[in-house]
Design a protein around this motif. Structure first.
Motif, PDB file in Angstrom:
ATOM      1  N   SER A   1       0.849  -1.193   0.000  1.00 21.07           N
ATOM      2  CA  SER A   1       0.000   0.000   0.000  1.00 21.07           C
ATOM      3  C   SER A   1       0.885   1.243   0.000  1.00 21.07           C
ATOM      4  N   TRP A   2       0.597   2.150  -0.925  1.00 23.85           N
ATOM      5  CA  TRP A   2       1.326   3.423  -0.980  1.00 23.85           C
ATOM      6  C   TRP A   2       0.585   4.439  -0.117  1.00 23.85           C
ATOM      7  N   LEU A   3       1.271   4.959   0.887  1.00 23.36           N
ATOM      8  CA  LEU A   3       0.678   5.916   1.810  1.00 23.36           C
ATOM      9  C   LEU A   3       1.052   7.343   1.395  1.00 23.36           C
ATOM     10  N   PRO A   4       0.331   8.343   1.894  1.00 25.39           N
ATOM     11  CA  PRO A   4       0.618   9.732   1.506  1.00 25.39           C
ATOM     12  C   PRO A   4       2.032  10.156   1.884  1.00 25.39           C
ATOM     13  N   THR A   5       2.630  10.975   1.037  1.00 28.05           N
ATOM     14  CA  THR A   5       3.957  11.512   1.293  1.00 28.05           C
ATOM     15  C   THR A   5       3.954  12.382   2.550  1.00 28.05           C
ATOM     16  N   VAL A   6       5.013  12.250   3.331  1.00 28.74           N
ATOM     17  CA  VAL A   6       5.147  13.016   4.577  1.00 28.74           C
ATOM     18  C   VAL A   6       6.371  13.911   4.467  1.00 28.74           C
ATOM     19  N   SER A   7       6.226  15.180   4.862  1.00 24.55           N
ATOM     20  CA  SER A   7       7.321  16.142   4.805  1.00 24.55           C
ATOM     21  C   SER A   7       7.740  16.571   6.195  1.00 24.55           C
ATOM     22  N   ARG A   8       9.002  16.858   6.338  1.00 29.92           N
ATOM     23  CA  ARG A   8       9.541  17.341   7.619  1.00 29.92           C
ATOM     24  C   ARG A   8       9.259  18.829   7.753  1.00 29.92           C
ATOM     25  N   GLN A   9       8.720  19.215   8.899  1.00 25.88           N
ATOM     26  CA  GLN A   9       8.377  20.603   9.148  1.00 25.88           C
ATOM     27  C   GLN A   9       9.566  21.366   9.717  1.00 25.88           C
ATOM     28  N   ASP A  10       9.558  22.694   9.566  1.00 20.49           N
ATOM     29  CA  ASP A  10      10.611  23.534  10.124  1.00 20.49           C
ATOM     30  C   ASP A  10      10.673  23.358  11.638  1.00 20.49           C
ATOM     31  N   GLY A  11      11.857  23.187  12.156  1.00 24.17           N
ATOM     32  CA  GLY A  11      12.044  23.029  13.586  1.00 24.17           C
ATOM     33  C   GLY A  11      11.790  21.625  14.099  1.00 24.17           C
ATOM     34  N   GLU A  12      11.426  20.719  13.224  1.00 24.27           N
ATOM     35  CA  GLU A  12      11.134  19.345  13.626  1.00 24.27           C
ATOM     36  C   GLU A  12      12.426  18.531  13.629  1.00 24.27           C
ATOM     37  N   SER A  13      12.718  17.858  14.728  1.00 19.86           N
ATOM     38  CA  SER A  13      13.940  17.064  14.805  1.00 19.86           C
ATOM     39  C   SER A  13      13.793  15.801  13.959  1.00 19.86           C
ATOM     40  N   ILE A  14      14.927  15.160  13.705  1.00 19.34           N
ATOM     41  CA  ILE A  14      14.917  13.937  12.910  1.00 19.34           C
ATOM     42  C   ILE A  14      14.115  12.851  13.610  1.00 19.34           C
ATOM     43  N   GLN A  15      14.282  12.742  14.928  1.00 18.33           N
ATOM     44  CA  GLN A  15      13.542  11.731  15.673  1.00 18.33           C
ATOM     45  C   GLN A  15      12.043  12.010  15.651  1.00 18.33           C
ATOM     46  N   GLU A  16      11.673  13.265  15.766  1.00 17.38           N
ATOM     47  CA  GLU A  16      10.254  13.623  15.695  1.00 17.38           C
ATOM     48  C   GLU A  16       9.688  13.306  14.318  1.00 17.38           C
ATOM     49  N   PHE A  17      10.479  13.547  13.288  1.00 11.57           N
ATOM     50  CA  PHE A  17      10.065  13.218  11.925  1.00 11.57           C
ATOM     51  C   PHE A  17       9.862  11.711  11.786  1.00 11.57           C
ATOM     52  N   ALA A  18      10.805  10.929  12.329  1.00  9.80           N
ATOM     53  CA  ALA A  18      10.695   9.474  12.270  1.00  9.80           C
ATOM     54  C   ALA A  18       9.443   8.983  13.003  1.00  9.80           C
ATOM     55  N   ASN A  19       9.193   9.560  14.177  1.00 10.76           N
ATOM     56  CA  ASN A  19       8.010   9.169  14.949  1.00 10.76           C
ATOM     57  C   ASN A  19       6.722   9.511  14.203  1.00 10.76           C
ATOM     58  N   LYS A  20       6.718  10.666  13.543  1.00  8.69           N
ATOM     59  CA  LYS A  20       5.530  11.089  12.803  1.00  8.69           C
ATOM     60  C   LYS A  20       5.238  10.128  11.653  1.00  8.69           C
ATOM     61  N   VAL A  21       6.282   9.711  10.956  1.00  5.61           N
ATOM     62  CA  VAL A  21       6.091   8.775   9.842  1.00  5.61           C
ATOM     63  C   VAL A  21       5.604   7.427  10.363  1.00  5.61           C
ATOM     64  N   GLN A  22       6.147   6.979  11.484  1.00  3.10           N
ATOM     65  CA  GLN A  22       5.750   5.689  12.033  1.00  3.10           C
ATOM     66  C   GLN A  22       4.286   5.687  12.449  1.00  3.10           C
ATOM     67  N   GLU A  23       3.759   6.857  12.773  1.00  2.00           N
ATOM     68  CA  GLU A  23       2.375   6.948  13.236  1.00  2.00           C
ATOM     69  C   GLU A  23       1.403   7.377  12.148  1.00  2.00           C
ATOM     70  N   VAL A  24       1.898   7.506  10.896  1.00  2.00           N
ATOM     71  CA  VAL A  24       1.015   7.928   9.803  1.00  2.00           C
ATOM     72  C   VAL A  24      -0.178   6.997   9.688  1.00  2.00           C
ATOM     73  N   LYS A  25       0.103   5.720   9.706  1.00  2.00           N
ATOM     74  CA  LYS A  25      -0.933   4.698   9.587  1.00  2.00           C
ATOM     75  C   LYS A  25      -0.339   3.395  10.084  1.00  2.00           C
ATOM     76  N   PRO A  26      -1.134   2.584  10.793  1.00  2.00           N
ATOM     77  CA  PRO A  26      -0.575   1.282  11.220  1.00  2.00           C
ATOM     78  C   PRO A  26      -0.186   0.436  10.025  1.00  2.00           C
ATOM     79  N   MET A  27       1.113   0.363   9.735  1.00  2.00           N
ATOM     80  CA  MET A  27       1.568  -0.352   8.557  1.00  2.00           C
ATOM     81  C   MET A  27       1.291  -1.835   8.647  1.00  2.00           C
ATOM     82  N   PHE A  28       1.055  -2.321   9.847  1.00  2.00           N
ATOM     83  CA  PHE A  28       0.845  -3.746  10.050  1.00  2.00           C
ATOM     84  C   PHE A  28      -0.616  -4.122  10.007  1.00  2.00           C
ATOM     85  N   ALA A  29      -1.495  -3.114   9.850  1.00  2.00           N
ATOM     86  CA  ALA A  29      -2.918  -3.413   9.877  1.00  2.00           C
ATOM     87  C   ALA A  29      -3.292  -4.269   8.697  1.00  2.00           C
ATOM     88  N   GLY A  30      -4.062  -5.268   8.926  1.00  2.00           N
ATOM     89  CA  GLY A  30      -4.483  -6.140   7.841  1.00  2.00           C
ATOM     90  C   GLY A  30      -5.929  -6.367   7.900  1.00  2.00           C
TER      91      GLY A  30
END
Length: 251
Positions: free
Chosen positions: A222-251
């Motif tokens: 499944s192709w999910l929507p593109t996610v962009s890093r916001q100004d002032g957002e740390s790399i870890q925060e960006f990673a966490n945001k992508v991980q929470e976009v959608k449950p990738m394991f949902a079936g």
């Protein structure tokens, strides 16, 4: 999800616990052995065809059909959502062949960060990073790759280990999210009857033979929507945001 432990993310047994399913597996076993031998022969031809044909839609279509004979079926969801301008795909990791499956759908490169190099690395479909020595050097090399015009997107697996894909995601490593400010998540769900998809510490060669033995292995992409890093957002925060976009394991 809070009630599940990390042990639920892995299958430590190859064979099922259910007595009825185990009996069915025993009945299927001689058929599976025959299938495995036939698919080894066909697999050599799939490899030769993939080497002989230049990168193109036709090559990917032919190899995808041949992979179906090997029991590796691919189903896609939201294919039009694939962002053709992105330089980085982030995907959850279920089997040793996830990168090969995604590459059947769109051109992309997955760097070999550890393990075999040389011919084996190339034959498995990985991109070898010759100049990198250490995580920092790898990041610099891949960042330059992402900024180079005309190169196919990178495909990375920030979990860095395969799981069964049913119980959740391992915590994403943050370094892949430092490569570019815009990424496209890819959700991968894999199903297979009778036997587990993978077990810890099993080699890729064993996993390939079990894939040939199984009746089929179905990859749901499944192709999910593109996610962009916001100004002032740390790399870890960006990673966490992508991980929470959608449950990738949902079936």
């Amino acid at each position: 999800m809070e009630n599940r432990g990390i042990e639920d993310m892995f299958d430590f047994r190859r064979f099922p616990k259910d007595a009825a399913v185990l009996l069915l597996l025993l009945i299927y076993f001689p058929v599976g052995i025959c299938l495995m031998l036939i698919r080894i022969f066909v697999g050599v031809h799939v490899f030769l065809v993939s080497c002989a044909l230049p990168e193109s839609f036709i090559r990917r279509f032919i190899v995808r059909i041949m992979c179906s004979v090997l029991g590796m079926h691919v189903r896609t969801k939201n294919p039009r959502s694939r962002d053709k301008n992105t330089k980085l795909y982030i995907c959850n990791h279920v089997t040793e062949f996830d990168h090969n499956i995604i590459n059947l759908l769109t051109p992309c490169h997955t760097p070999q960060l550890e393990g075999s190099t040389g011919f084996v690395c190339w034959a498995r479909g990985f991109m070898e990073i010759r100049s990198a020595s250490g995580q920092g050097a790898i990041g610099d090399t891949l960042q330059r790759y992402c900024s180079t015009e005309g190169t196919p997107p990178l495909l990375l697996f920030p979990e860095e280990e395969t799981t069964n894909g049913r119980a959740g995601l391992l915590k994403f490593s943050s370094w892949p999210f430092s490569l570019t400010d815009s990424i496209q998540p890819v959700a991968l769900r894999v199903t297979r009857p009778l036997i587990a998809l993978s077990t810890p510490d099993s080699s890729w060669m064993k996993e390939l033979l079990w894939t040939f033995f199984a009746p089929c292995t179905v990859y749901h992409v499944s192709w999910l929507p593109t996610v962009s890093r916001q100004d002032g957002e740390s790399i870890q925060e960006f990673a966490n945001k992508v991980q929470e976009v959608k449950p990738m394991f949902a079936g």
